[in-house]
Design an enzyme around this catalytic site. Structure first.
Site: not given
Ligand code: GLP
Length: 265
Positions: A68, A137, A139, A144
């Site tokens: 992304d 959440n 995702h 989302e």
């Molecule tokens: C982000 C990314 C995801 C990631 C998630 C968790 O916003 N788009 O690919 O897995 O949120 O982030 P983190 O690993 O910093 O908790």
């Protein structure tokens, strides 16, 4: 789905790196690796980088596709995922930058950029191993809650919770972009194999929903219950909401030697 509960975050990283290396070798000589941003996979990338630095692993012919990208950040913005991937993946893993792809969040025509991204993944032969983290959440990528379980790469609006969670990377929550381009859940599901890592009790609810809840767009990661080759590697804190934790531990302990991979631990 295989669930592996590790004693700590370092063990998660080592085991996940071993798993990614195994798939990359099996699917070589030009493996296609799906890479996630966020803090969850950083130690995994460090573990892979150590294997590359030691000469044990060579990823110079690998292809990589990021999940992304934020929409609208200026070129070179340190928190754009293009830059994050360059810093945490491309350089330490010694990938060929020409083979590393990130959705174009600055495109004039975002729908065309999303379609081009799907085409590029297909032209590379599809993703062999997709590395994933999970949002608090539920995702994955930036899919989302209520994302279509069949979705492909497209523009999405970030939830307030995700923008709040990611505000730590920006000067303030207001600077977190409101939109993104993300691979869809259908895109992620098309990977040959998926390895998801999570650490800390902030992910316990999401992991419980992903592994043991119903398959529901309200917990987008739960679609992985329909993935034939999904491995979820978590530390004790992220596993704390799992009802069948003892069963997953026993399953892993009883795993036959031929199914194991070298962890370096
Ligand atoms: C982000 C990314 C995801 C990631 C998630 C968790 O916003 N788009 O690919 O897995 O949120 O982030 P983190 O690993 O910093 O908790």
């Amino acid at each position: 789905m295989e669930v592996i509960i590790c004693p700590d975050a370092e063990a998660v990283a080592q085991l996940a790196a071993a798993k990614v290396e195994r798939v990359a070798r099996d699917r070589g000589p030009e493996p296609v690796i799906g890479v996630a941003t966020g803090s969850s996979p950083v130690a995994l990338y460090d573990a892979l980088a150590a294997r590359v630095a030691s000469g044990e692993l060579d990823l110079s012919d690998a292809h990589a596709f990021a999940l992304d990208e934020y929409v609208g950040l200026p070129p070179g913005h340190p928190e754009s995922y293009a830059e994050v991937i360059r810093r945490t993946v491309t350089e330490p893993l010694r990938l060929d930058p020409a083979r590393v792809h990130v959705p174009d969040g600055r495109a004039q025509d975002l729908e065309a950029a999303a379609a081009a991204y799907e085409d590029a993944i297909a032209a590379a032969g599809g993703v062999d191993v997709q590395i994933l983290g999970i949002g608090s959440n539920g995702h994955v990528g930036f899919n989302e809650p209520t994302s279509s379980l069949a979705s492909r790469t497209r523009i999405k609006t970030l939830t307030a919770r995700t923008r709040f969670d990611n505000a730590r990377f920006f000067a303030s929550a207001d600077e977190v972009p409101t939109h993104c381009l993300t691979q869809g859940l259908g895109t992620i599901m098309a990977a040959h194999e998926v390895v998801l890592v999570a650490q800390g009790d902030g992910k316990a609810e999401a992991i419980a929903g992903l592994v043991e809840g119903p398959v529901t767009a309200m917990v987008p990661g739960s679609v992985l219950q329909l993935q034939r080759r999904a491995t979820v590697i978590v530390d004790e804190a992220a596993a704390s909401g799992l009802r069948l934790a003892d069963y997953y531990r026993e399953t892993y302990e009883r795993k036959p030697d031929w199914q194991r991979f070298r962890t370096g631990l």
